[in-house]
Write a protein that holds these residues in place. Structure first.
Motif, PDB file in Angstrom:
ATOM      1  N   SER A 149       0.821  -1.221   0.000  1.00 19.97           N
ATOM      2  CA  SER A 149       0.000   0.000   0.000  1.00 19.97           C
ATOM      3  C   SER A 149       0.859   1.276   0.000  1.00 19.97           C
ATOM      4  O   SER A 149       0.414   2.318  -0.458  1.00 19.97           O
ATOM      5  N   ILE A 150       2.085   1.202   0.490  1.00 17.24           N
ATOM      6  CA  ILE A 150       2.950   2.394   0.458  1.00 17.24           C
ATOM      7  C   ILE A 150       3.326   2.700  -0.984  1.00 17.24           C
ATOM      8  O   ILE A 150       3.268   3.844  -1.440  1.00 17.24           O
ATOM      9  N   ARG A 151       3.667   1.659  -1.719  1.00 20.47           N
ATOM     10  CA  ARG A 151       4.022   1.840  -3.132  1.00 20.47           C
ATOM     11  C   ARG A 151       2.808   2.352  -3.905  1.00 20.47           C
ATOM     12  O   ARG A 151       2.900   3.302  -4.683  1.00 20.47           O
ATOM     13  N   GLU A 152       1.658   1.739  -3.656  1.00 22.28           N
ATOM     14  CA  GLU A 152       0.443   2.146  -4.373  1.00 22.28           C
ATOM     15  C   GLU A 152       0.085   3.600  -4.061  1.00 22.28           C
ATOM     16  O   GLU A 152      -0.254   4.381  -4.957  1.00 22.28           O
ATOM     17  N   ALA A 153       0.164   3.951  -2.788  1.00 21.12           N
ATOM     18  CA  ALA A 153      -0.169   5.313  -2.370  1.00 21.12           C
ATOM     19  C   ALA A 153       0.745   6.321  -3.055  1.00 21.12           C
ATOM     20  O   ALA A 153       0.317   7.388  -3.496  1.00 21.12           O
ATOM     21  N   GLY A 154       2.026   5.941  -3.172  1.00 19.43           N
ATOM     22  CA  GLY A 154       2.979   6.808  -3.851  1.00 19.43           C
ATOM     23  C   GLY A 154       2.592   6.978  -5.317  1.00 19.43           C
ATOM     24  O   GLY A 154       2.612   8.080  -5.857  1.00 19.43           O
ATOM     25  N   ASP A 155       2.225   5.879  -5.928  1.00 13.51           N
ATOM     26  CA  ASP A 155       1.891   5.909  -7.362  1.00 13.51           C
ATOM     27  C   ASP A 155       0.638   6.732  -7.666  1.00 13.51           C
ATOM     28  O   ASP A 155       0.576   7.405  -8.690  1.00 13.51           O
ATOM     29  N   VAL A 156      -0.360   6.656  -6.784  1.00 16.62           N
ATOM     30  CA  VAL A 156      -1.585   7.414  -7.070  1.00 16.62           C
ATOM     31  C   VAL A 156      -1.534   8.828  -6.510  1.00 16.62           C
ATOM     32  O   VAL A 156      -2.451   9.619  -6.715  1.00 16.62           O
ATOM     33  N   GLY A 157      -0.456   9.147  -5.821  1.00 13.57           N
ATOM     34  CA  GLY A 157      -0.311  10.526  -5.340  1.00 13.57           C
ATOM     35  C   GLY A 157      -1.139  10.817  -4.104  1.00 13.57           C
ATOM     36  O   GLY A 157      -1.742  11.891  -3.978  1.00 13.57           O
ATOM     37  N   HIS A 158      -1.171   9.865  -3.175  1.00 16.35           N
ATOM     38  CA  HIS A 158      -1.929  10.067  -1.936  1.00 16.35           C
ATOM     39  C   HIS A 158      -1.150   9.400  -0.802  1.00 16.35           C
ATOM     40  O   HIS A 158      -1.427   8.261  -0.422  1.00 16.35           O
ATOM     41  N   PRO A 159      -0.147  10.110  -0.232  1.00 18.52           N
ATOM     42  CA  PRO A 159       0.754   9.488   0.762  1.00 18.52           C
ATOM     43  C   PRO A 159      -0.002   8.780   1.896  1.00 18.52           C
ATOM     44  O   PRO A 159      -1.022   9.281   2.361  1.00 18.52           O
ATOM     45  N   VAL A 160       0.522   7.616   2.309  1.00 23.17           N
ATOM     46  CA  VAL A 160      -0.167   6.816   3.346  1.00 23.17           C
ATOM     47  C   VAL A 160      -0.321   7.550   4.667  1.00 23.17           C
ATOM     48  O   VAL A 160      -1.235   7.254   5.434  1.00 23.17           O
ATOM     49  N   ALA A 161       0.566   8.496   4.942  1.00 22.49           N
ATOM     50  CA  ALA A 161       0.470   9.207   6.221  1.00 22.49           C
ATOM     51  C   ALA A 161      -0.803  10.045   6.310  1.00 22.49           C
ATOM     52  O   ALA A 161      -1.163  10.530   7.384  1.00 22.49           O
TER      53      ALA A 161
END
Ligand code: ADP
Ligand code: MG
Length: 375
Positions: A317-329
């Motif tokens: 999910s960290i990689r995915e969040a980075g890719d879609v432009g919505h940081p996991v934090a």
């Protein structure tokens, strides 16, 4: 009968305030004088908290009153030690107007998650109420604009005090300037040292950042001339080093730390963040697989006497969040949000220590081909 406060004040004017070269009265150390019959009570504050310093000032006050007012006066002195006012998050003179702290995020090796850590730390800081900006200085592969879903945005130009300035692009409350805003994603741009340094300078000094508590700089990997350009251009308050637990990444991280600690660069290293500490599959969150080795960065931090700021697992999910432009934090109350807020808090406490203990970082100026010196 009772004593006149004016006489007492005059007596206290004969005492020099510790370390100030002014009289005790002039320095504002005398907070209160109370008189009652033969009794005189004097309240003073001093900045030195030692018992010896307190006793010394007490003796001096009693002596001065006995000498200048009345030998028989019954003098009581209340000494309070107050620390001089320091605001740990505000170093004395920010050299870039409006920006209080500049934190460089570095790694020796590429692909270890430097931009991911930068993006999520910025979000954590923003959620804690700080004003945050990110300068993406990765000349080899800027990615902050992608991680904040503003890849196609372009900074506007604004007029500030008659001068045209670049307005950072804002996303999730974080102000962003990235080399990625100025390059075509499909074109390989080769930034030469001088050109990159000029572009970075403009993004720092010709930008309208406004008031920022923190400017995070996402540095390119390695220890090359871009790094030197940045320490030349801005007073970096401290550096955070990102590494995976893998030996090869650790060796490079060590070089990164050494670069900042060089006598002629001298940027304090706030600590090391371990990324991809272990792999956790989403369906088995209790299972941890230490695929890059265990505790590598923790051991390195101990080894080189810097602090370990925390760890981030390798999760899809960290990689995915980075890719879609919505940081996991940005998530609320999840283990990943907590991991980043822990890292951020640890970094802040190191920064507070740094700002208390050390003078503001000087800008580094290169004077010879082989070395640099601070100006
Ligand atoms: N903890 C992690 N878990 C999963 N993927 C990660 C993690 N950290 C980074 N990544 C991914 O790895 C890739 C490289 O990360 P990035 O932050 O761009 O590294 P760097 O800036 O050091 O080159 C990105 O695709 C990112 O989403
Ligand atoms: Mg990056």
């Amino acid at each position: 009968m009772t004593y006149s406060k004016k006489d007492i004040t005059k007596a206290l004017e004969t005492i020099t305030a510790p370390g100030e070269g002014k009289s005790l009265v002039e320095s504002g150390a005398v907070k209160n004088i109370v008189t009652f019959e033969k009794e005189i009570i004097v309240d003073v504050t001093i900045s030195n908290p030692t018992l010896q310093a307190k006793k010394k000032i007490e003796v001096e006050i009693i002596k001065a009153i006995h000498e200048h007012v009345d030998q028989k006066a019954d003098v009581k002195v209340n000494v309070t030690a107050v620390a001089p006012p320091v605001s740990p998050l505000k170093p004395e003179k920010p050299k870039v107007p409006g920006i209080q702290n500049i934190i460089a995020i570095a790694s020796g090796k590429g692909g270890v998650g430097k931009s991911t850590i930068t993006a999520n730390m910025a979000v954590s800081l923003q959620k804690m109420g700080f004003k945050v900006g990110i300068l993406d200085a990765d000349v080899y592969g800027p990615s902050i604009h992608l991680m904040f879903d503003v890849a196609t945005a372009r900074p506007l130009s604004v007029e500030i005090d008659g001068r045209s300035k670049m307005q950072p692009v804002e996303s999730y409350g974080v102000k962003i300037l990235s080399l990625g805003f100025f390059t075509d994603a499909n074109q390989a741009v080769i930034w030469r040292g001088a050109m990159a340094s000029k572009a970075l300078n403009q993004m720092i000094f010709d930008a309208h950042w406004g008031e920022l508590d923190f400017l995070l700089i996402d540095l390119p990997p390695g220890t090359g001339d871009i790094h030197l350009s940045i320490v030349q251009a801005v007073p970096v308050t401290g550096a955070v080093i990102v590494s995976t637990p893998q030996n090869i990444a650790l060796a490079d991280a060590k070089k990164g730390v050494a670069m900042f600690q060089q006598e002629n660069i001298n940027v304090p290293v706030l600590g090391i963040v371990e990324n991809m500490s272990y792999f956790t599959p989403a369906e088995l969150p209790e299972n941890k697989y230490y695929i890059f080795g265990k505790d590598g960065a923790k051991n390195l931090a101990e080894d080189i006497e810097t602090s370990f700021l925390g760890e981030v697992p390798l999760v899809q999910s960290i990689r995915e969040a980075g890719d879609v432009g919505h940081p996991v934090a940005l998530q609320e109350n999840t283990p990943l949000e907590n991991a980043f807020s822990t890292i951020t808090k640890n970094t802040l406490s190191q920064l507070v220590k740094r700002n208390k203990d050390l003078p503001p970082t000087e800008i580094v100026r290169i004077t010879t081909m082989s070395g640099c010196s601070t100006n």
